[in-house]
Design an enzyme around this catalytic site. Structure first.
Site, PDB file in Angstrom:
ATOM      1  CG  ASN A 269      -1.896  -1.201   1.153  1.00 15.37           C
ATOM      2  OD1 ASN A 269      -2.427  -1.552   0.094  1.00 15.37           O
ATOM      3  ND2 ASN A 269      -2.096  -1.844   2.295  1.00 15.37           N
ATOM      4  NE  ARG A 270       2.951   2.064  -4.992  1.00 10.32           N
ATOM      5  CZ  ARG A 270       2.651   0.814  -5.355  1.00 10.32           C
ATOM      6  NH1 ARG A 270       2.588  -0.152  -4.449  1.00 10.32           N
ATOM      7  NH2 ARG A 270       2.427   0.516  -6.614  1.00 10.32           N
ATOM      8  CG  LEU A 271       1.221   2.487   4.009  1.00 12.60           C
ATOM      9  CD1 LEU A 271       0.281   1.840   5.027  1.00 12.60           C
ATOM     10  CD2 LEU A 271       1.203   4.008   4.163  1.00 12.60           C
TER      11      LEU A 271
END
Length: 243
Positions: free
Chosen positions: A214-216
């Site tokens: 999730n692009r975290l």
């Protein structure tokens, strides 16, 4: 004329959504607490051992010219790494990077190891190696590459030969190579050109990035706390950054 906005599809799926990063986690305890150079050695060795990264030494060198601030980038090979910094070799007579560094010594390197979902960013000031240091590396190159270094006026425009429809400008370069081969014919050892050699980027900041879902992403940055001592080490701070 374009009438629609182009969207670059991400990933391999038909829906075009970017793939998730799932191959790793990076925490503070995974990192060397005091030295980004040692940490880079660790990640670089892992990339070499993985068998997934064809050329882990490949990196993007970015420079910027002043006063315009215009940035240029190119892919290069990391050739050496010591406690002082990262070393690449290139033409520093006529190249765009030479002009940039003459006006602005700040440069950056970015390593991207896609199959490990890792990248490393290095920012620092660049300085030329001595002729003696450059000569040692130059002697390891095959003769053809030594001839090429002497021959190329890197980044100069190669105009087609007038009246020769088959020549797109390459003939000039081939002629330079022939001249250099005649110049060094019979010479077993070729000296490094004055305009060619090593460039060391002495890091002031180094970021280690591990892709996450999730692009975290996990991001940690080392910032130099003080100028390096004679041993090149110095002190660094280590902080986690928001993705």
């Amino acid at each position: 004329m374009l009438t629609t906005r182009l969207v670059a599809p991400a990933g391999k799926e038909a829906h075009g959504q970017a793939e998730q990063f799932t191959k790793g986690v990076l925490t503070r305890s995974d990192l060397d607490p005091t030295s980004p150079i040692r940490q880079f050695h660790k990640w670089f060795a892992a990339a070499q051992r993985s068998g997934l990264v064809a050329h882990p030494e490949t990196c993007c060198l970015s420079t910027a010219s002043l006063p315009s601030g215009r940035v240029s980038s190119r892919m290069v090979y990391l050739k050496e790494l010591d406690v002082q910094g990262f070393v690449i070799y290139s033409n520093f007579g006529t190249s765009k990077k030479a002009h940039d560094i003459a006006t602005n010594p700040w440069a950056s390197l970015t390593f991207w190891w896609e199959d490990l979902e890792r990248q490393v960013r290095v920012e620092g000031q660049a300085s030329r190696l001595t002729r003696e240091e450059s000569q040692k590396y130059f002697e390891t190159r095959v003769r053809g590459s030594q001839i090429g270094a002497w021959s190329s006026r890197q980044s100069q425009v190669l105009n087609p030969t007038e009246g020769d429809e088959e020549d797109d400008g390459r003939r000039i370069l081939d002629g330079w190579v022939e001249e250099t081969e005649r110049r060094f014919e019979g010479d077993k050892n070729i000296l490094v050109p004055d305009f060619w050699g090593g460039l060391r980027i002495i890091p002031e900041s180094m970021e280690f990035w591990q892709g996450r879902q999730n692009r975290l992403h996990d991001r940690f940055v080392y910032d130099r706390k003080q100028q390096p001592a004679e041993d090149g080490l110095g002190e660094w701070t280590l902080k986690r950054l928001s993705p």
